[in-house]
Motif scaffolding. Structure first.
Motif, PDB file in Angstrom:
ATOM      1  N   ARG A 209       9.677  -4.305  24.420  1.00  0.00           N
ATOM      2  CA  ARG A 209       9.811  -5.736  24.152  1.00  0.00           C
ATOM      3  C   ARG A 209      10.213  -6.499  25.418  1.00  0.00           C
ATOM      4  O   ARG A 209       9.836  -7.655  25.606  1.00  0.00           O
ATOM      5  N   SER A 234       6.202   0.676  23.269  1.00  0.00           N
ATOM      6  CA  SER A 234       7.006   0.852  22.057  1.00  0.00           C
ATOM      7  C   SER A 234       6.328   0.136  20.894  1.00  0.00           C
ATOM      8  O   SER A 234       5.367  -0.611  21.072  1.00  0.00           O
ATOM      9  N   SER A 267      14.519  -0.089  24.541  1.00  0.00           N
ATOM     10  CA  SER A 267      15.929   0.167  24.237  1.00  0.00           C
ATOM     11  C   SER A 267      16.209   1.635  23.934  1.00  0.00           C
ATOM     12  O   SER A 267      17.333   2.094  24.063  1.00  0.00           O
ATOM     13  N   GLN A 271      13.317   6.459  16.973  1.00  0.00           N
ATOM     14  CA  GLN A 271      11.909   6.716  16.640  1.00  0.00           C
ATOM     15  C   GLN A 271      11.024   6.653  17.881  1.00  0.00           C
ATOM     16  O   GLN A 271       9.929   7.206  17.906  1.00  0.00           O
ATOM     17  N   ASN A 286      15.989  -1.108  32.916  1.00  0.00           N
ATOM     18  CA  ASN A 286      16.499  -1.952  31.842  1.00  0.00           C
ATOM     19  C   ASN A 286      17.601  -2.855  32.396  1.00  0.00           C
ATOM     20  O   ASN A 286      18.359  -2.454  33.276  1.00  0.00           O
TER      21      ASN A 286
HETATM   22  C1  FAD Z   1      10.122   4.798  10.365  1.00  0.00           C
HETATM   23  C2  FAD Z   1      10.067   4.134  11.700  1.00  0.00           C
HETATM   24  C3  FAD Z   1       9.169   4.621  12.648  1.00  0.00           C
HETATM   25  C4  FAD Z   1       9.112   4.032  13.907  1.00  0.00           C
HETATM   26  N1  FAD Z   1       8.225   4.546  14.827  1.00  0.00           N
HETATM   27  C5  FAD Z   1       8.278   4.051  16.097  1.00  0.00           C
HETATM   28  C6  FAD Z   1       7.429   4.595  17.128  1.00  0.00           C
HETATM   29  O1  FAD Z   1       6.594   5.481  16.889  1.00  0.00           O
HETATM   30  N2  FAD Z   1       7.550   4.104  18.382  1.00  0.00           N
HETATM   31  C7  FAD Z   1       8.446   3.100  18.705  1.00  0.00           C
HETATM   32  O2  FAD Z   1       8.510   2.716  19.879  1.00  0.00           O
HETATM   33  N3  FAD Z   1       9.206   2.550  17.749  1.00  0.00           N
HETATM   34  C8  FAD Z   1       9.144   2.987  16.468  1.00  0.00           C
HETATM   35  N4  FAD Z   1       9.918   2.392  15.504  1.00  0.00           N
HETATM   36  C9  FAD Z   1      10.647   1.145  15.861  1.00  0.00           C
HETATM   37  C10 FAD Z   1      11.970   1.378  16.564  1.00  0.00           C
HETATM   38  O3  FAD Z   1      12.976   1.534  15.575  1.00  0.00           O
HETATM   39  C11 FAD Z   1      12.342   0.166  17.461  1.00  0.00           C
HETATM   40  O4  FAD Z   1      12.328  -1.003  16.678  1.00  0.00           O
HETATM   41  C12 FAD Z   1      11.423  -0.041  18.649  1.00  0.00           C
HETATM   42  O5  FAD Z   1      11.199   1.183  19.337  1.00  0.00           O
HETATM   43  C13 FAD Z   1      12.039  -1.055  19.605  1.00  0.00           C
HETATM   44  O6  FAD Z   1      11.166  -1.336  20.682  1.00  0.00           O
HETATM   45  P1  FAD Z   1      11.727  -1.824  22.081  1.00  0.00           P
HETATM   46  O7  FAD Z   1      12.661  -0.815  22.636  1.00  0.00           O
HETATM   47  O8  FAD Z   1      10.552  -2.212  22.900  1.00  0.00           O
HETATM   48  O9  FAD Z   1      12.479  -3.174  21.707  1.00  0.00           O
HETATM   49  P2  FAD Z   1      14.027  -3.541  21.708  1.00  0.00           P
HETATM   50  O10 FAD Z   1      14.790  -2.582  20.894  1.00  0.00           O
HETATM   51  O11 FAD Z   1      14.101  -4.978  21.375  1.00  0.00           O
HETATM   52  O12 FAD Z   1      14.497  -3.315  23.211  1.00  0.00           O
HETATM   53  C14 FAD Z   1      14.114  -4.111  24.279  1.00  0.00           C
HETATM   54  C15 FAD Z   1      14.843  -3.615  25.524  1.00  0.00           C
HETATM   55  O13 FAD Z   1      14.362  -4.309  26.682  1.00  0.00           O
HETATM   56  C16 FAD Z   1      15.466  -4.620  27.526  1.00  0.00           C
HETATM   57  N5  FAD Z   1      15.030  -5.767  28.325  1.00  0.00           N
HETATM   58  C17 FAD Z   1      14.822  -7.045  27.896  1.00  0.00           C
HETATM   59  N6  FAD Z   1      14.350  -7.797  28.922  1.00  0.00           N
HETATM   60  C18 FAD Z   1      14.254  -6.987  29.990  1.00  0.00           C
HETATM   61  C19 FAD Z   1      13.809  -7.185  31.325  1.00  0.00           C
HETATM   62  N7  FAD Z   1      13.367  -8.368  31.752  1.00  0.00           N
HETATM   63  N8  FAD Z   1      13.832  -6.132  32.172  1.00  0.00           N
HETATM   64  C20 FAD Z   1      14.281  -4.911  31.757  1.00  0.00           C
HETATM   65  N9  FAD Z   1      14.709  -4.676  30.503  1.00  0.00           N
HETATM   66  C21 FAD Z   1      14.675  -5.699  29.619  1.00  0.00           C
HETATM   67  C22 FAD Z   1      16.608  -4.871  26.579  1.00  0.00           C
HETATM   68  O14 FAD Z   1      17.852  -4.676  27.262  1.00  0.00           O
HETATM   69  C23 FAD Z   1      16.357  -3.824  25.494  1.00  0.00           C
HETATM   70  O15 FAD Z   1      16.992  -2.592  25.819  1.00  0.00           O
HETATM   71  C24 FAD Z   1       9.958   2.938  14.225  1.00  0.00           C
HETATM   72  C25 FAD Z   1      10.843   2.453  13.255  1.00  0.00           C
HETATM   73  C26 FAD Z   1      10.896   3.034  11.998  1.00  0.00           C
HETATM   74  C27 FAD Z   1      11.861   2.502  10.992  1.00  0.00           C
END
Ligand code: FAD
Ligand code: AMP
Lengths: 321, 254
Positions: A209, A234, A267, A271, A286
């Motif tokens: 994200r 992700s 993050s 999962q 990050n």
């Molecule tokens: C049953 C189930 C299965 C799932 N399967 C998967 C799967 O297969 N794969 C998967 O990925 N997820 C899966 N999920 C979703 C998972 O729970 C998370 O919601 C998802 O992985 C979060 O994605 P993210 O880390 O990109 O986003 P976020 O959790 O929002 O994290 C964003 C990160 O980016 C950092 N950030 C923001 N801006 C910057 C910047 N400019 N520079 C550097 N860092 C920055 C933040 O500090 C934060 O750590 C599943 C969920 C469920 C319930």
């Protein structure tokens, strides 16, 4: 434990699935005799390889309906094999096909089925450990049934040939397949484009994200190009439509095992982690020093990925001259 | 066209999945609830099939009474009817679940006519049994393919695509058929204002679940061994690039 373990040979029109060799390796530790179920004429050529992995008898099933894969036909073959051979355990691959075929067989035999096991403890009560949440959690479970139907989770056992292989006898197993089973056979294929895939790439540059937009992936594409890798992402990214699901790493995406995984703006939710944890090295980028991805990674850079990633690509180009 | 989609309520854990002291379930304190991403896509596929072919779709769940939240969510993203099969005794094993869902489908079809397509997720998020849909399909005598990454209907046939090592496989299932859906088949929509209203108004029908306990027994849930690592912080901001590339040289990927 005595009795026979019958391993269902997963193959695609005669090409053996690597997971089959893992299943055979695990099956040798169950005691009793090791036999294999070989479905379709195309698999006849696999006998020597099966013997190398400790199989003593290969039950070959030949039927016009088995020229290609079909979940119902294959499940029916396993069900009929169980009825005529009475094995103690039926072990198959913990893959899309293996799990599907055993579920079909279990439904036909009205038997319980335990998918994606990592360990078996045969005894008075047959117990096993199986994965839940795509491997984020383990379950110790028991099977109460005359015949134990189980699959081995993929990549939990390393395939090793038997150190005392013999020759395998082949025998024909006759089955009766209703013509209606043709309804769920493979009807055609669209061949895959050649090239590195996410699951086999030596370098994966993953974005989450924090990348912020579809366009925000340009520097990640550039870094992946510079290293001969591919871009992953992700679920937050696929849900936003920034990248297609084929790039998603995790429980419901692809499991990766590169030499290096760059996790940028991810993050590290459990999962996602479960799909990335087999990476040999992880470099998290990050803004949040306490992000789960940062605390779990071997290396981390604290900062804005939009500045850090281009600087890394730049430095690679500089050193290459 | 009549479609049924089956979903399972599961907690949505964050960075770690904690287990309750008795080892029987995930500690859901402070957690929200959701369904498997595969099932979200199955719900989206059901909504799209109704938009393309007319008719209506039903979303069904078996679970704690709170699972009403998940069927209402289904209605908020384009499903017309909702069925809850409330249980009072924790997680049901896959054989028992399949038996109860099969019976409920019998009831629903006797009242309103047969479902042309019944959709499941490829596997549930929490228990990952890879079997409830297959068992239901077999009990109903209908063809079933799991892992669908493509699904279209024409001339009484469900055209299903799925990924395999050798490329995409295609299947042609005569209707009525059962399909297990994988994430990536579509991009699930978010609830609209109109959908939210519909989900509040919809009457959730209740069917009492009946099934015999099956042979797969849970003993205990536990954490996998954790991979401990001391994170080496290579630096802050773009200045860290040199240290990163040093690491790449060390590992030998450069
Ligand atoms: C049953 C189930 C299965 C799932 N399967 C998967 C799967 O297969 N794969 C998967 O990925 N997820 C899966 N999920 C979703 C998972 O729970 C998370 O919601 C998802 O992985 C979060 O994605 P993210 O880390 O990109 O986003 P976020 O959790 O929002 O994290 C964003 C990160 O980016 C950092 N950030 C923001 N801006 C910057 C910047 N400019 N520079 C550097 N860092 C920055 C933040 O500090 C934060 O750590 C599943 C969920 C469920 C319930
Ligand atoms: N309790 C339940 N209620 C409704 N559907 C379920 C339930 N359990 C499993 N399913 C469906 O069956 C699929 C396969 O589940 P499983 O066999 O547990 O992997 C899930 O993706 C759901 O679509």
């Amino acid at each position: 434990m005595s009795g026979t373990t019958l391993v269902v040979v997963e193959h695609d029109r005669g090409t053996i699935a690597p997971a089959t060799l893992e299943a055979l390796t695990a099956a040798r530790s169950l005691g009793g005799s090791l036999e294999a179920l070989s479905i379709g004429t195309a698999a006849d050529g696999l006998t020597t390889e099966l013997a190398d992995y400790g199989v003593s008898v290969v039950h070959q099933v030949h039927d016009d309906q088995l020229a290609d894969y079909g979940p119902e036909a294959w499940g029916e073959v396993v069900a009929q094999a169980v009825r005529s051979l009475s094995p103690a355990i039926v072990l198959a691959t913990g893959t899309d096909r293996g799990n599907e075929v055993l579920a079909q067989a279990a439904a036909r035999l009205d038997l319980p089925f335990s998918a994606n096991c990592t360990e078996f403890r045969p005894g008075d009560r047959f117990e096993m450990t199986r994965v839940r949440w795509g491997g984020s959690l383990l379950e110790d479970a028991s099977l109460t049934a005359d015949v134990k139907l189980v699959t081995l989770a993929h990549h939990t056992v390393e395939a090793v040939p038997s150190d005392s292989p013999g020759a395998a006898a082949t025998t024909a197993l006759t089955v009766t397949l209703d013509p209606s089973l043709a309804r769920s056979m493979v009807k055609g294929r669209v061949e895959r484009e050649a090239g590195v895939t996410l699951s086999t790439a030596p370098v994966v540059v993953g974005g989450g994200r924090g990348v912020g937009s579809a366009d925000g992936f340009a520097p990640l594409d550039a870094l992946a190009d510079a290293l001969g890798g591919v871009v992953g992402c992700s679920r937050a990214v696929t849900n936003n439509g920034w990248r297609s699901h084929t790039s998603q790493v995790g429980q419901t995406g692809t499991r990766i095992a590169p030499d290096v995984y760059f996790a940028c703006g991810i993050s590290g939710a459990i999962q996602h982690w479960v799909g990335a944890m087999a990476s040999k090295n992880i470099i998290a980028i990050n803004t949040d020093r306490d992000a789960n991805m940062v605390t779990k990674a071997g290396y981390a850079v604290i900062g804005d990925l939009h500045q850090v990633v281009p600087a890394i690509t730049e430095e690679i180009r500089r050193r290459r001259g | 066209m009549k479609i049924l989609v089956c979903v399972k309520r599961v907690p949505a854990p964050g960075s770690k999945i904690n287990v309750t002291a008795d080892g029987q379930s995930v500690d859901a304190t402070n957690l929200g609830f959701t369904m498997s991403p595969h099932e979200e896509c199955a719900v989206e596929a059901a909504a799209q099939l109704v938009e393309q072919h007319g008719g209506d779709a039903t979303v069904l769940t078996l679970g704690a009474p709170e699972a009403e939240e998940q069927v209402r969510y289904g209605v908020s993203v384009g499903i017309q009817r909702a069925v809850l099969m409330p249980t009072a005794d924790g997680e049901w094993d896959p054989q028992r679940t399949a038996q109860a869902i099969t019976a409920a489908i019998g009831e629903l079809e006797a009242a309103d006519g047969p479902f042309d397509v019944i959709l499941f997720g490829n596997e549930s998020a929490d228990s990952g049994g890879f079997q409830v849909g297959v068992r239901v399909a077999h009990a109903l005598g209908r063809p079933m393919v799991n892992g669908a990454k493509g699904l279209t209907l024409s001339d009484g046939i469900a055209h299903v695509e799925r990924e395999a090592d050798a490329g995409r496989e295609t299947y042609e299932l005569p209707l009525p058929a059962v399909v297990g859906v994988k994430e990536g088949i579509n991009l699930p929509r978010y609830p609209t204002m109109k959908g939210r209203l519909a989900s509040k108004k919809v009457e959730v029908s209740s069917i009492a679940p009946h099934g015999d306990v099956g042979g797969l027994g849970k003993i205990t849930l536990r954490q996998p061994p954790e991979r401990k690592s001391e994170t080496i912080i290579l630096g802050t901001g773009p200045d860290a690039a040199a240290a990163v590339v040093d690491v790449l040289e060390e590992i030998g990927v450069l």
